[in-house]
Scaffold this motif. Structure first.
Motif, PDB file in Angstrom:
ATOM      1  N   ARG A 127       0.905  -1.166  -0.039  1.00  0.00           N
ATOM      2  CA  ARG A 127       0.083   0.069   0.081  1.00  0.00           C
ATOM      3  C   ARG A 127       0.951   0.814  -0.005  1.00  0.00           C
ATOM      4  O   ARG A 127       1.821   1.418   0.791  1.00  0.00           O
ATOM      5  CB  ARG A 127      -0.634  -0.110   1.129  1.00  0.00           C
ATOM      6  CG  ARG A 127      -1.722   0.952   1.376  1.00  0.00           C
ATOM      7  CD  ARG A 127      -3.033   0.866   2.065  1.00  0.00           C
ATOM      8  NE  ARG A 127      -3.420   1.906   2.597  1.00  0.00           N
ATOM      9  CZ  ARG A 127      -3.233   3.489   3.112  1.00  0.00           C
ATOM     10  NH1 ARG A 127      -2.352   3.523   4.375  1.00  0.00           N
ATOM     11  NH2 ARG A 127      -4.684   4.080   3.210  1.00  0.00           N
ATOM     12  N   ILE A 128       0.284   2.314  -0.729  1.00  0.00           N
ATOM     13  CA  ILE A 128       0.999   3.948  -0.616  1.00  0.00           C
ATOM     14  C   ILE A 128       0.342   4.602   0.179  1.00  0.00           C
ATOM     15  O   ILE A 128      -0.710   4.614   0.589  1.00  0.00           O
ATOM     16  CB  ILE A 128       1.198   4.436  -1.858  1.00  0.00           C
ATOM     17  CG1 ILE A 128       1.566   3.364  -3.224  1.00  0.00           C
ATOM     18  CG2 ILE A 128       1.699   5.373  -2.207  1.00  0.00           C
ATOM     19  CD1 ILE A 128       1.536   3.910  -4.660  1.00  0.00           C
ATOM     20  N   VAL A 129       1.061   5.124   1.231  1.00  0.00           N
ATOM     21  CA  VAL A 129       1.480   5.566   2.169  1.00  0.00           C
ATOM     22  C   VAL A 129       0.827   7.306   2.576  1.00  0.00           C
ATOM     23  O   VAL A 129       1.908   7.684   2.005  1.00  0.00           O
ATOM     24  CB  VAL A 129       2.052   4.798   3.240  1.00  0.00           C
ATOM     25  CG1 VAL A 129       1.656   5.935   4.477  1.00  0.00           C
ATOM     26  CG2 VAL A 129       1.952   3.764   3.424  1.00  0.00           C
ATOM     27  N   ALA A 130       0.099   7.375   2.628  1.00  0.00           N
ATOM     28  CA  ALA A 130      -0.365   8.834   2.450  1.00  0.00           C
ATOM     29  C   ALA A 130       0.231   9.624   3.689  1.00  0.00           C
ATOM     30  O   ALA A 130       0.821   9.193   4.306  1.00  0.00           O
ATOM     31  CB  ALA A 130      -1.956   9.349   2.988  1.00  0.00           C
ATOM     32  N   ARG A 131       0.788  10.798   2.666  1.00  0.00           N
ATOM     33  CA  ARG A 131       1.676  11.832   3.947  1.00  0.00           C
ATOM     34  C   ARG A 131       0.858  12.743   4.315  1.00  0.00           C
ATOM     35  O   ARG A 131       0.478  13.420   4.193  1.00  0.00           O
ATOM     36  CB  ARG A 131       2.865  12.589   2.938  1.00  0.00           C
ATOM     37  CG  ARG A 131       2.220  13.306   2.148  1.00  0.00           C
ATOM     38  CD  ARG A 131       3.594  13.728   1.397  1.00  0.00           C
ATOM     39  NE  ARG A 131       3.000  14.996   0.266  1.00  0.00           N
ATOM     40  CZ  ARG A 131       2.359  15.046  -0.822  1.00  0.00           C
ATOM     41  NH1 ARG A 131       1.433  14.398  -0.820  1.00  0.00           N
ATOM     42  NH2 ARG A 131       2.407  16.850  -1.077  1.00  0.00           N
ATOM     43  N   SER A 132       1.474  13.865   5.306  1.00  0.00           N
ATOM     44  CA  SER A 132       0.801  14.581   6.085  1.00  0.00           C
ATOM     45  C   SER A 132       1.141  15.685   5.385  1.00  0.00           C
ATOM     46  O   SER A 132       1.764  15.581   4.850  1.00  0.00           O
ATOM     47  CB  SER A 132       1.196  14.970   7.547  1.00  0.00           C
ATOM     48  OG  SER A 132       1.300  15.745   8.002  1.00  0.00           O
ATOM     49  N   ILE A 133       0.019  16.281   5.527  1.00  0.00           N
ATOM     50  CA  ILE A 133       0.585  17.962   4.676  1.00  0.00           C
ATOM     51  C   ILE A 133       0.700  18.815   5.569  1.00  0.00           C
ATOM     52  O   ILE A 133       0.396  19.996   5.485  1.00  0.00           O
ATOM     53  CB  ILE A 133      -0.374  17.962   3.588  1.00  0.00           C
ATOM     54  CG1 ILE A 133      -2.174  18.377   4.620  1.00  0.00           C
ATOM     55  CG2 ILE A 133      -0.266  17.034   2.646  1.00  0.00           C
ATOM     56  CD1 ILE A 133      -3.512  18.482   3.326  1.00  0.00           C
ATOM     57  N   THR A 134       1.089  19.092   6.610  1.00  0.00           N
ATOM     58  CA  THR A 134       0.073  20.339   7.589  1.00  0.00           C
ATOM     59  C   THR A 134       1.252  20.831   7.978  1.00  0.00           C
ATOM     60  O   THR A 134       1.258  21.927   8.296  1.00  0.00           O
ATOM     61  CB  THR A 134       0.939  19.685   9.455  1.00  0.00           C
ATOM     62  OG1 THR A 134       1.895  18.671   9.452  1.00  0.00           O
ATOM     63  CG2 THR A 134      -0.241  18.813  10.016  1.00  0.00           C
TER      64      THR A 134
ATOM     65  N   ALA B 240     -11.080  20.895  -4.873  1.00  0.00           N
ATOM     66  CA  ALA B 240     -11.107  20.844  -3.710  1.00  0.00           C
ATOM     67  C   ALA B 240      -9.936  20.952  -2.420  1.00  0.00           C
ATOM     68  O   ALA B 240      -9.169  20.646  -2.374  1.00  0.00           O
ATOM     69  CB  ALA B 240     -11.683  19.334  -3.559  1.00  0.00           C
ATOM     70  N   PRO B 241     -11.289  21.398  -1.679  1.00  0.00           N
ATOM     71  CA  PRO B 241     -10.460  21.838   0.003  1.00  0.00           C
ATOM     72  C   PRO B 241      -9.299  21.226   0.672  1.00  0.00           C
ATOM     73  O   PRO B 241     -10.042  19.862   1.014  1.00  0.00           O
ATOM     74  CB  PRO B 241     -11.659  23.321   0.885  1.00  0.00           C
ATOM     75  CG  PRO B 241     -12.665  22.603   0.058  1.00  0.00           C
ATOM     76  CD  PRO B 241     -12.228  22.047  -1.436  1.00  0.00           C
ATOM     77  N   LEU B 242      -8.525  21.655   1.175  1.00  0.00           N
ATOM     78  CA  LEU B 242      -8.455  20.353   1.866  1.00  0.00           C
ATOM     79  C   LEU B 242      -8.090  20.446   3.509  1.00  0.00           C
ATOM     80  O   LEU B 242      -7.790  22.236   3.552  1.00  0.00           O
ATOM     81  CB  LEU B 242      -6.590  19.954   1.606  1.00  0.00           C
ATOM     82  CG  LEU B 242      -6.392  19.145   0.824  1.00  0.00           C
ATOM     83  CD1 LEU B 242      -5.433  18.660   0.063  1.00  0.00           C
ATOM     84  CD2 LEU B 242      -7.361  17.435   0.796  1.00  0.00           C
ATOM     85  N   ALA B 243      -7.803  19.607   4.433  1.00  0.00           N
ATOM     86  CA  ALA B 243      -7.843  20.397   6.067  1.00  0.00           C
ATOM     87  C   ALA B 243      -6.291  20.669   6.033  1.00  0.00           C
ATOM     88  O   ALA B 243      -5.831  19.227   5.635  1.00  0.00           O
ATOM     89  CB  ALA B 243      -8.473  19.450   6.807  1.00  0.00           C
ATOM     90  N   ASP B 244      -5.321  21.677   7.221  1.00  0.00           N
ATOM     91  CA  ASP B 244      -3.681  20.911   7.057  1.00  0.00           C
ATOM     92  C   ASP B 244      -3.531  19.496   7.576  1.00  0.00           C
ATOM     93  O   ASP B 244      -2.246  19.152   7.701  1.00  0.00           O
ATOM     94  CB  ASP B 244      -3.411  21.862   8.393  1.00  0.00           C
ATOM     95  CG  ASP B 244      -3.394  23.205   7.502  1.00  0.00           C
ATOM     96  OD1 ASP B 244      -3.475  23.356   6.492  1.00  0.00           O
ATOM     97  OD2 ASP B 244      -3.466  24.246   8.623  1.00  0.00           O
ATOM     98  N   ASP B 245      -4.007  18.906   8.449  1.00  0.00           N
ATOM     99  CA  ASP B 245      -3.983  17.775   9.312  1.00  0.00           C
ATOM    100  C   ASP B 245      -4.544  16.399   8.607  1.00  0.00           C
ATOM    101  O   ASP B 245      -4.464  15.098   8.787  1.00  0.00           O
ATOM    102  CB  ASP B 245      -5.161  17.886  10.684  1.00  0.00           C
ATOM    103  CG  ASP B 245      -6.082  17.809  10.715  1.00  0.00           C
ATOM    104  OD1 ASP B 245      -7.155  18.023   9.477  1.00  0.00           O
ATOM    105  OD2 ASP B 245      -7.002  17.522  11.479  1.00  0.00           O
ATOM    106  N   GLU B 246      -4.557  17.054   7.077  1.00  0.00           N
ATOM    107  CA  GLU B 246      -5.204  15.482   6.075  1.00  0.00           C
ATOM    108  C   GLU B 246      -4.041  14.864   5.643  1.00  0.00           C
ATOM    109  O   GLU B 246      -3.464  15.185   5.312  1.00  0.00           O
ATOM    110  CB  GLU B 246      -6.363  15.895   5.823  1.00  0.00           C
ATOM    111  CG  GLU B 246      -8.009  16.194   5.774  1.00  0.00           C
ATOM    112  CD  GLU B 246      -8.758  16.590   4.261  1.00  0.00           C
ATOM    113  OE1 GLU B 246      -9.001  15.545   3.673  1.00  0.00           O
ATOM    114  OE2 GLU B 246      -9.205  17.409   4.149  1.00  0.00           O
ATOM    115  N   GLN B 247      -4.542  13.494   5.735  1.00  0.00           N
ATOM    116  CA  GLN B 247      -3.822  12.864   4.665  1.00  0.00           C
ATOM    117  C   GLN B 247      -3.427  12.954   3.011  1.00  0.00           C
ATOM    118  O   GLN B 247      -5.164  12.500   3.355  1.00  0.00           O
ATOM    119  CB  GLN B 247      -3.655  10.840   5.145  1.00  0.00           C
ATOM    120  CG  GLN B 247      -2.762  11.393   6.780  1.00  0.00           C
ATOM    121  CD  GLN B 247      -1.533  11.290   7.352  1.00  0.00           C
ATOM    122  OE1 GLN B 247      -0.679  10.414   6.466  1.00  0.00           O
ATOM    123  NE2 GLN B 247      -1.177  11.905   8.170  1.00  0.00           N
ATOM    124  N   ILE B 248      -2.485  12.434   2.301  1.00  0.00           N
ATOM    125  CA  ILE B 248      -2.959  12.784   1.649  1.00  0.00           C
ATOM    126  C   ILE B 248      -1.635  11.907   0.468  1.00  0.00           C
ATOM    127  O   ILE B 248      -0.584  12.089   0.635  1.00  0.00           O
ATOM    128  CB  ILE B 248      -3.426  14.323   0.439  1.00  0.00           C
ATOM    129  CG1 ILE B 248      -3.807  14.233  -0.824  1.00  0.00           C
ATOM    130  CG2 ILE B 248      -1.800  14.920   1.102  1.00  0.00           C
ATOM    131  CD1 ILE B 248      -5.241  14.161  -0.739  1.00  0.00           C
TER     132      ILE B 248
END
Length: 186
Positions: free
Chosen positions: A61-68, A134-142
């Motif tokens: 699985r390709i792991v999402a990263r933090s965008i904080t 599409a907006p993202l929250a700072d703490d989302e993983q992407i």
């Protein structure tokens, strides 16, 4: 402060419920296009936010990263440009992007923009989004590209600044346009 904590907990719960609902819809055979349409985003944006891609070479699985940190990095990019600190800016850039957007081109573009609105004073309304808006929250993983968008408040006007970041949070695109400019390329 109790209300703030309760509201933040409710937002986290809502995100969890939304993710669970998307996964349930996928389990029922719904396509990413169906889910994107329901969430008012493209199928790619829905997949990037909720999908679980697998590396075909390894099966992992390709792991999402933090965008904080990308909100602050967006503002830092424009602060470096405004200060003509192109060597430091280069440290944030993907090597190919640095070749395609040399310091001279960035400086010329910045001078042209400043001739219309004056010196940069500060950034406001900085946000993160997927390409396409599409907006993202700072703490989302992407997974994949994320766009930092900010309003560049200058002494005699405003501009919109946009920075595209790759999966390693390197700059892969820069855009400086009037605030109401449409359509945006990213």
């Amino acid at each position: 402060m109790d209300e703030l904590r309760k509201a933040q907990a409710a937002v986290a719960q809502a995100r969890t419920r939304l993710t669970q609902a998307v996964l349930a819809a996928r389990a029922e055979g719904r396509t990413w296009a169906d889910i994107g349409k329901e969430l008012n985003m493209s199928r790619q944006a829905a997949f990037k936010r909720f999908g679980e891609p697998v590396n075909p070479a390894t099966g992992e699985r390709i792991v999402a990263r933090s965008i904080t940190s990308l909100r602050e990095r967006t503002e830092k990019v424009f602060a470096l440009i405004a200060a003509s600190e192109y060597d430091d800016l280069g440290l944030f850039m993907h090597p190919q992007t640095a070749q395609e957007l040399p310091a001279e081109l960035i400086a010329d573009t910045w001078r042209s923009a400043l001739s219309e609105v004056g010196t940069l004073e500060h950034c406001v309304d900085t946000s993160l989004e997927l390409p396409g808006g599409a907006p993202l929250a700072d703490d989302e993983q992407i997974i994949g590209t994320v766009v930092g968008s900010t309003i560049l408040e200058c002494e005699a006007g405003r501009l919109q600044g946009r920075v595209a970041f790759d999966e390693q949070s390197r700059v892969v695109g820069l855009l400086i346009v009037p605030v109401d400019y449409e359509p945006l390329p990213f």
